[in-house]
Motif scaffolding. Structure first.
Motif, PDB file in Angstrom:
ATOM      1  N   ASN A   1       3.187  -1.796   6.719  1.00 53.42           N
ATOM      2  CA  ASN A   1       2.558  -3.001   6.170  1.00 53.42           C
ATOM      3  C   ASN A   1       1.832  -2.690   4.862  1.00 53.42           C
ATOM      4  O   ASN A   1       1.853  -3.505   3.920  1.00 53.42           O
ATOM      5  CB  ASN A   1       1.583  -3.594   7.184  1.00 53.42           C
ATOM      6  N   GLN A   2       1.200  -1.525   4.784  1.00 52.03           N
ATOM      7  CA  GLN A   2       0.524  -1.138   3.545  1.00 52.03           C
ATOM      8  C   GLN A   2       1.519  -0.997   2.394  1.00 52.03           C
ATOM      9  O   GLN A   2       1.218  -1.356   1.251  1.00 52.03           O
ATOM     10  CB  GLN A   2      -0.242   0.168   3.750  1.00 52.03           C
ATOM     11  N   TYR A   3       2.693  -0.466   2.699  1.00 52.43           N
ATOM     12  CA  TYR A   3       3.720  -0.373   1.656  1.00 52.43           C
ATOM     13  C   TYR A   3       4.108  -1.763   1.167  1.00 52.43           C
ATOM     14  O   TYR A   3       4.217  -2.008  -0.043  1.00 52.43           O
ATOM     15  CB  TYR A   3       4.964   0.349   2.187  1.00 52.43           C
ATOM     16  N   TRP A   4       4.325  -2.677   2.116  1.00 52.52           N
ATOM     17  CA  TRP A   4       4.706  -4.042   1.742  1.00 52.52           C
ATOM     18  C   TRP A   4       3.608  -4.727   0.939  1.00 52.52           C
ATOM     19  O   TRP A   4       3.887  -5.518   0.028  1.00 52.52           O
ATOM     20  CB  TRP A   4       5.037  -4.858   2.989  1.00 52.52           C
ATOM     21  N   ARG A   5       2.360  -4.447   1.264  1.00 52.90           N
ATOM     22  CA  ARG A   5       1.253  -5.063   0.524  1.00 52.90           C
ATOM     23  C   ARG A   5       1.259  -4.644  -0.944  1.00 52.90           C
ATOM     24  O   ARG A   5       0.805  -5.394  -1.818  1.00 52.90           O
ATOM     25  CB  ARG A   5      -0.085  -4.689   1.170  1.00 52.90           C
ATOM     26  N   ALA A   6       1.770  -3.459  -1.228  1.00 56.75           N
ATOM     27  CA  ALA A   6       1.825  -2.980  -2.613  1.00 56.75           C
ATOM     28  C   ALA A   6       2.768  -3.812  -3.472  1.00 56.75           C
ATOM     29  O   ALA A   6       2.692  -3.769  -4.702  1.00 56.75           O
ATOM     30  CB  ALA A   6       2.256  -1.512  -2.648  1.00 56.75           C
TER      31      ALA A   6
ATOM     32  N   TRP B   1      12.520  -1.296   3.431  1.00 57.39           N
ATOM     33  CA  TRP B   1      11.204  -1.090   2.824  1.00 57.39           C
ATOM     34  C   TRP B   1      11.133   0.133   1.911  1.00 57.39           C
ATOM     35  O   TRP B   1      10.052   0.580   1.533  1.00 57.39           O
ATOM     36  CB  TRP B   1      10.117  -1.008   3.899  1.00 57.39           C
ATOM     37  N   SER B   2      12.286   0.647   1.498  1.00 61.12           N
ATOM     38  CA  SER B   2      12.272   1.854   0.666  1.00 61.12           C
ATOM     39  C   SER B   2      11.695   1.603  -0.721  1.00 61.12           C
ATOM     40  O   SER B   2      10.999   2.463  -1.279  1.00 61.12           O
ATOM     41  CB  SER B   2      13.679   2.443   0.555  1.00 61.12           C
ATOM     42  N   ALA B   3      11.963   0.435  -1.313  1.00 55.19           N
ATOM     43  CA  ALA B   3      11.396   0.127  -2.636  1.00 55.19           C
ATOM     44  C   ALA B   3       9.896  -0.102  -2.539  1.00 55.19           C
ATOM     45  O   ALA B   3       9.131   0.306  -3.428  1.00 55.19           O
ATOM     46  CB  ALA B   3      12.090  -1.094  -3.235  1.00 55.19           C
ATOM     47  N   ALA B   4       9.462  -0.757  -1.455  1.00 58.32           N
ATOM     48  CA  ALA B   4       8.027  -0.949  -1.242  1.00 58.32           C
ATOM     49  C   ALA B   4       7.328   0.400  -1.094  1.00 58.32           C
ATOM     50  O   ALA B   4       6.217   0.601  -1.606  1.00 58.32           O
ATOM     51  CB  ALA B   4       7.797  -1.817  -0.008  1.00 58.32           C
ATOM     52  N   PHE B   5       7.972   1.334  -0.402  1.00 62.24           N
ATOM     53  CA  PHE B   5       7.401   2.675  -0.237  1.00 62.24           C
ATOM     54  C   PHE B   5       7.202   3.358  -1.587  1.00 62.24           C
ATOM     55  O   PHE B   5       6.126   3.897  -1.880  1.00 62.24           O
ATOM     56  CB  PHE B   5       8.313   3.525   0.650  1.00 62.24           C
ATOM     57  N   ILE B   6       8.229   3.332  -2.430  1.00 53.76           N
ATOM     58  CA  ILE B   6       8.112   3.982  -3.735  1.00 53.76           C
ATOM     59  C   ILE B   6       7.048   3.296  -4.585  1.00 53.76           C
ATOM     60  O   ILE B   6       6.259   3.957  -5.273  1.00 53.76           O
ATOM     61  CB  ILE B   6       9.479   4.009  -4.440  1.00 53.76           C
ATOM     62  N   SER B   7       6.998   1.971  -4.530  1.00 52.32           N
ATOM     63  CA  SER B   7       5.976   1.237  -5.282  1.00 52.32           C
ATOM     64  C   SER B   7       4.580   1.631  -4.819  1.00 52.32           C
ATOM     65  O   SER B   7       3.659   1.805  -5.631  1.00 52.32           O
ATOM     66  CB  SER B   7       6.185  -0.270  -5.111  1.00 52.32           C
ATOM     67  N   TRP B   8       4.395   1.785  -3.504  1.00 54.16           N
ATOM     68  CA  TRP B   8       3.101   2.194  -2.951  1.00 54.16           C
ATOM     69  C   TRP B   8       2.740   3.603  -3.412  1.00 54.16           C
ATOM     70  O   TRP B   8       1.591   3.866  -3.795  1.00 54.16           O
ATOM     71  CB  TRP B   8       3.158   2.126  -1.431  1.00 54.16           C
ATOM     72  N   VAL B   9       3.708   4.522  -3.378  1.00 48.98           N
ATOM     73  CA  VAL B   9       3.458   5.898  -3.813  1.00 48.98           C
ATOM     74  C   VAL B   9       3.016   5.919  -5.273  1.00 48.98           C
ATOM     75  O   VAL B   9       2.060   6.617  -5.635  1.00 48.98           O
ATOM     76  CB  VAL B   9       4.716   6.771  -3.608  1.00 48.98           C
ATOM     77  N   MET B  10       3.695   5.153  -6.112  1.00 47.76           N
ATOM     78  CA  MET B  10       3.327   5.114  -7.528  1.00 47.76           C
ATOM     79  C   MET B  10       1.906   4.590  -7.702  1.00 47.76           C
ATOM     80  O   MET B  10       1.118   5.116  -8.509  1.00 47.76           O
ATOM     81  CB  MET B  10       4.321   4.246  -8.305  1.00 47.76           C
TER      82      MET B  10
END
Length: 251
Positions: free
Chosen positions: A94-99, A114-123
């Motif tokens: 959910n935190q990844y999606w919030r990003a 959710w792989s793009a959301a994960f990368i966006s969160w990491v950035m």
């Protein structure tokens, strides 16, 4: 052995972790030599280091799942936590999606890639400004941006085909996604992109193997281990039809 690996591959794609039994840990498809040091030194205070550090922390949080891709074979020698295993991992997704502005989604929504959301969160966690890496729920969105501005002077993320550039730590490696897709090596940068894409963050290379961390890889945050060509280039495989590398020029 090949039939077993293919069975494991389709099983891992078939929905939430709680809807079926987790696969046992099969033997690796190939003997993987322990990685040597990165071929590129990365300053500890750089954005690249922070990106790799954030991705690695998430991989550890998800139980350090490993996926070995050797030519057309794939194995999972260590199975970690999955996106819907428990509340902590459901909430983490959910935190990844919030990003990317999609707070209603979580690890329970495992039909939503959710792989793009994960990368966006990491950035974002690494402190990379949205003006340099625009967060997006789809890889196509930010990749299209890099394709349009990558040739501008001072661009931070530069697209390359897999046969013209050797990936380094901090870069993104991207593939087409979809059951049964397997095309030829892309020789020129595309003018448009397929909606079904996947990207991972390169965290280590040693000249022979490449180690990349990505979200939504076999229901988890996984580290994929890829065999490079003898010259150190990324190789097209059936499980991951790599076609694009985004060079990270952030300091």
């Amino acid at each position: 052995m090949m039939k077993y690996l293919l069975f494991m591959f389709f099983l891992a794609l078939s929905g939430c972790g709680s809807s079926h039994k987790k696969p046992p840990a099969p033997a690796p498809a190939a003997q993987i030599v322990a990685p040597q040091q990165n071929t590129v030194e990365i300053p500890i205070d750089s954005w690249k280091y922070k990106i790799i550090d954030a991705a690695t922390d998430e991989w550890i949080f998800f139980g350090q799942q490993k996926v070995i891709i050797e030519k057309d074979d794939e194995s999972i020698p260590h199975v970690g936590a999955w996106e819907d295993d428990d509340w902590s991992h459901i909430e983490r997704v959910n935190q990844y999606w919030r990003a990317v502005g999609m707070s209603r989604l979580s690890g329970k929504d495992c039909k939503e890639p959710w792989s793009a959301a994960f990368i966006s969160w990491v950035m974002r966690e690494a402190g990379v400004p949205a003006s340099l890496f625009p967060p997006a729920p789809s890889h196509r969105d930010y990749l299209s941006h890099f394709l349009s501005v990558g040739q501008n002077p001072g661009a931070s993320f530069i697209p390359h085909t897999i046969q013209e550039y050797k990936p380094k730590p901090g870069d993104l490696i991207c593939a087409n996604r979809g059951t049964g897709y397997f095309g030829d090596v892309v020789e020129e940068l595309p003018l448009s992109l397929n909606a079904k894409l996947h990207c991972d963050i390169v965290v280590q290379t040693d000249g022979r193997f490449l180690y990349a961390i990505g979200g939504n890889v076999r229901n988890s945050v996984s580290k994929s281990i890829l065999t490079l060509s003898p010259d150190g280039f990324l190789q097209l495989t059936r499980h991951r039809p790599w076609f694009l590398i985004i060079e990270n020029r952030l300091d």
